[in-house]
Design a protein around this motif. Structure first.
Motif, PDB file in Angstrom:
ATOM      1  N   ALA A 122      23.643  38.118  29.312  1.00 47.09           N
ATOM      2  CA  ALA A 122      23.335  39.552  29.322  1.00 47.09           C
ATOM      3  C   ALA A 122      24.629  40.354  29.439  1.00 47.09           C
ATOM      4  CB  ALA A 122      22.409  39.888  30.472  1.00 47.09           C
ATOM      5  N   ALA A 123      24.700  41.462  28.709  1.00 45.40           N
ATOM      6  CA  ALA A 123      25.852  42.346  28.794  1.00 45.40           C
ATOM      7  C   ALA A 123      25.862  43.043  30.138  1.00 45.40           C
ATOM      8  CB  ALA A 123      25.811  43.365  27.656  1.00 45.40           C
ATOM      9  N   GLY A 124      27.025  43.156  30.742  1.00 45.01           N
ATOM     10  CA  GLY A 124      27.122  43.808  32.036  1.00 45.01           C
ATOM     11  C   GLY A 124      28.454  44.508  32.231  1.00 45.01           C
ATOM     12  N   LEU A 125      28.588  45.137  33.379  1.00 49.51           N
ATOM     13  CA  LEU A 125      29.835  45.772  33.807  1.00 49.51           C
ATOM     14  C   LEU A 125      30.168  45.265  35.199  1.00 49.51           C
ATOM     15  CD1 LEU A 125      29.150  49.518  32.855  1.00 49.51           C
ATOM     16  CD2 LEU A 125      30.578  47.901  31.578  1.00 49.51           C
ATOM     17  N   TRP A 126      31.454  45.199  35.523  1.00 47.87           N
ATOM     18  CA  TRP A 126      31.857  44.782  36.852  1.00 47.87           C
ATOM     19  C   TRP A 126      32.769  45.829  37.470  1.00 47.87           C
ATOM     20  CZ3 TRP A 126      36.979  44.061  38.191  1.00 47.87           C
ATOM     21  CH2 TRP A 126      37.899  43.957  37.139  1.00 47.87           C
ATOM     22  N   ALA A 127      32.893  45.781  38.791  1.00 44.94           N
ATOM     23  CA  ALA A 127      33.745  46.742  39.497  1.00 44.94           C
ATOM     24  C   ALA A 127      34.351  46.073  40.720  1.00 44.94           C
ATOM     25  CB  ALA A 127      32.938  47.974  39.915  1.00 44.94           C
ATOM     26  N   ARG A 128      35.482  46.628  41.160  1.00 42.68           N
ATOM     27  CA  ARG A 128      36.144  46.148  42.370  1.00 42.68           C
ATOM     28  C   ARG A 128      36.286  47.319  43.346  1.00 42.68           C
ATOM     29  NH1 ARG A 128      39.662  41.938  42.809  1.00 42.68           N
ATOM     30  NH2 ARG A 128      40.057  41.962  40.566  1.00 42.68           N
ATOM     31  N   TRP A 129      35.712  47.164  44.537  1.00 40.22           N
ATOM     32  CA  TRP A 129      35.859  48.180  45.589  1.00 40.22           C
ATOM     33  C   TRP A 129      36.826  47.659  46.630  1.00 40.22           C
ATOM     34  CZ3 TRP A 129      35.032  47.974  50.844  1.00 40.22           C
ATOM     35  CH2 TRP A 129      35.078  49.209  51.517  1.00 40.22           C
ATOM     36  N   THR A 130      37.769  48.502  47.017  1.00 37.10           N
ATOM     37  CA  THR A 130      38.737  48.124  48.048  1.00 37.10           C
ATOM     38  C   THR A 130      38.687  49.142  49.177  1.00 37.10           C
ATOM     39  OG1 THR A 130      40.185  47.162  46.364  1.00 37.10           O
ATOM     40  CG2 THR A 130      41.141  47.565  48.538  1.00 37.10           C
ATOM     41  N   GLY A 131      38.487  48.670  50.396  1.00 36.35           N
ATOM     42  CA  GLY A 131      38.402  49.546  51.555  1.00 36.35           C
ATOM     43  C   GLY A 131      39.762  49.918  52.103  1.00 36.35           C
TER      44      GLY A 131
ATOM     45  N   HIS B  58      34.039  52.515  42.982  1.00 32.94           N
ATOM     46  CA  HIS B  58      35.267  52.547  43.788  1.00 32.94           C
ATOM     47  C   HIS B  58      35.266  53.684  44.804  1.00 32.94           C
ATOM     48  CE1 HIS B  58      37.342  56.137  42.160  1.00 32.94           C
ATOM     49  NE2 HIS B  58      36.561  55.913  41.123  1.00 32.94           N
ATOM     50  N   TRP B  59      34.442  54.723  44.560  1.00 30.30           N
ATOM     51  CA  TRP B  59      34.502  55.908  45.407  1.00 30.30           C
ATOM     52  C   TRP B  59      33.586  55.871  46.622  1.00 30.30           C
ATOM     53  CZ3 TRP B  59      29.524  57.283  44.911  1.00 30.30           C
ATOM     54  CH2 TRP B  59      28.894  57.105  43.657  1.00 30.30           C
ATOM     55  N   VAL B  60      32.804  54.811  46.807  1.00 25.18           N
ATOM     56  CA  VAL B  60      31.959  54.769  48.002  1.00 25.18           C
ATOM     57  C   VAL B  60      32.845  54.656  49.239  1.00 25.18           C
ATOM     58  CG1 VAL B  60      30.031  53.727  46.765  1.00 25.18           C
ATOM     59  CG2 VAL B  60      31.630  52.264  47.981  1.00 25.18           C
ATOM     60  N   LYS B  61      32.379  55.158  50.369  1.00 22.11           N
ATOM     61  CA  LYS B  61      33.218  55.264  51.563  1.00 22.11           C
ATOM     62  C   LYS B  61      33.384  53.953  52.313  1.00 22.11           C
ATOM     63  CE  LYS B  61      32.175  60.156  52.271  1.00 22.11           C
ATOM     64  NZ  LYS B  61      31.627  61.179  53.206  1.00 22.11           N
ATOM     65  N   SER B  62      32.387  53.073  52.206  1.00 18.22           N
ATOM     66  CA  SER B  62      32.463  51.822  52.958  1.00 18.22           C
ATOM     67  C   SER B  62      31.686  50.733  52.235  1.00 18.22           C
ATOM     68  CB  SER B  62      31.881  52.003  54.363  1.00 18.22           C
ATOM     69  OG  SER B  62      30.485  52.295  54.284  1.00 18.22           O
ATOM     70  N   ALA B  63      31.959  49.501  52.604  1.00 20.49           N
ATOM     71  CA  ALA B  63      31.253  48.374  52.004  1.00 20.49           C
ATOM     72  C   ALA B  63      29.759  48.452  52.315  1.00 20.49           C
ATOM     73  CB  ALA B  63      31.834  47.065  52.517  1.00 20.49           C
ATOM     74  N   SER B  64      29.430  48.899  53.547  1.00 20.30           N
ATOM     75  CA  SER B  64      28.016  49.012  53.917  1.00 20.30           C
ATOM     76  C   SER B  64      27.324  50.071  53.064  1.00 20.30           C
ATOM     77  CB  SER B  64      27.869  49.346  55.405  1.00 20.30           C
ATOM     78  OG  SER B  64      28.532  50.564  55.715  1.00 20.30           O
ATOM     79  N   ASP B  65      28.030  51.163  52.764  1.00 17.47           N
ATOM     80  CA  ASP B  65      27.481  52.197  51.889  1.00 17.47           C
ATOM     81  C   ASP B  65      27.247  51.623  50.498  1.00 17.47           C
ATOM     82  OD1 ASP B  65      26.705  54.607  50.751  1.00 17.47           O
ATOM     83  OD2 ASP B  65      28.750  55.339  50.480  1.00 17.47           O
ATOM     84  N   GLY B  66      28.204  50.833  50.024  1.00 21.80           N
ATOM     85  CA  GLY B  66      28.061  50.210  48.711  1.00 21.80           C
ATOM     86  C   GLY B  66      26.881  49.265  48.644  1.00 21.80           C
TER      87      GLY B  66
END
Length: 270
Positions: A178-187, A107-115
């Motif tokens: 497979a076990a995993g984790l998910w995240a939501r990034w909002t700009g 969530h803390w990345v600055k932009s979608a392109s950075d992500g």
């Protein structure tokens, strides 16, 4: 480290094996870093579902009720067939299938392109350090766990001195979760990016997977879940979730060398 896997060839398999509605579009046959794939997460059940309180909600966007889970030990040693306890044997949270980027975007990345630039290094998360590693810590502590459906994953066999792509699947041909984790990034402008990562475990002592990946490197494998543990994994408390981080039995897996990672697969799926 797994950086390519094969999706399920038949849409109805999502419903039969994982209890979710299949996607409208099949998507890419092979998923690689930064490309879209599918994951399954828990969602709030419809109002009035037996055994679930109205206040209960799934992890992350929707955290789970403390008692709405199975203990992982109940099926941790069972074979991967449908004869054992089913994830539908007791009241459980509903599930949904999401289309998202493989390669977690914190969530803390600055932009979608950075992500997206970071994504190739975040397709896998080490289970031993997932609760402290900066990119994954929040998703783990918030219980944003998911299941990544796959028909097979690929590793390189270096025993001949050169990399030989090898397809690794279940012996019985059934899908793997497979076990995993998910995240939501909002700009800042409301742009949204949903992503996921696959959890891995050490495979140095694994009878099959220790043969793969570059010589001298630590061997890793996806944390594959037993069929009867799907519901428990999605709803377990963080302190219980680590109990699912274990090697999948070597005798339940089959490895076949392929000419390339993208030219072999189930008939009729291209």
């Amino acid at each position: 480290m797994t950086t390519r896997y094969e999706t399920l060839p038949l849409p109805e398999t999502y419903r039969e094996a994982f209890g979710v509605e299949p996607p409208e579009a099949r998507g890419e046959r092979y998923v690689k870093p930064r490309k879209p794939g599918f994951f399954i997460r828990a969602v709030a059940p419809p109002p009035g579902t037996p055994g679930v309180q109205e206040a209960d909600a799934p992890p992350g966007d929707a955290p789970v009720a403390p008692d709405a889970h199975e203990e992982p030990g109940a099926d941790a040693g069972t074979a991967p067939d449908t004869a054992g306890e089913s994830p539908d044997a007791a009241p459980r949270l509903a599930r949904e299938l999401l289309h998202a980027q493989w390669g977690l975007v914190p969530h803390w990345v600055k932009s979608a392109s950075d992500g997206r630039l970071r994504a190739p290094k975040l397709v896998n998360a080490r289970s031993e350090t997932v609760s402290t590693a900066t990119p994954f810590r929040e998703a783990w502590l918030k219980g944003q766990r998911c299941i990544v459906p796959m028909a097979a994953f690929f590793e390189d066999d270096w025993r001949s001195g050169k990399a030989v792509p090898t397809r690794i699947a279940r012996v019985d041909g059934q899908p793997m979760g497979a076990a995993g984790l998910w995240a939501r990034w909002t700009g800042p402008d409301g742009e949204e990016l949903i992503s996921y990562t696959v959890l891995t475990v050490n495979a140095n002592s694994h009878a099959l997977l220790h043969r793969y990946q570059p010589p001298g490197s630590e061997k890793r494998m996806p944390a594959l879940l037993n069929e009867g543990a799907y519901g428990a994994w999605l709803s377990a408390r963080p302190e219980k979730a680590r109990e699912f981080m274990r090697q999948y039995p070597a005798n339940w897996l089959l490895a076949n060398p392929v000419e390339s990672k993208a030219d072999k697969g189930p008939p009729g799926f291209r």
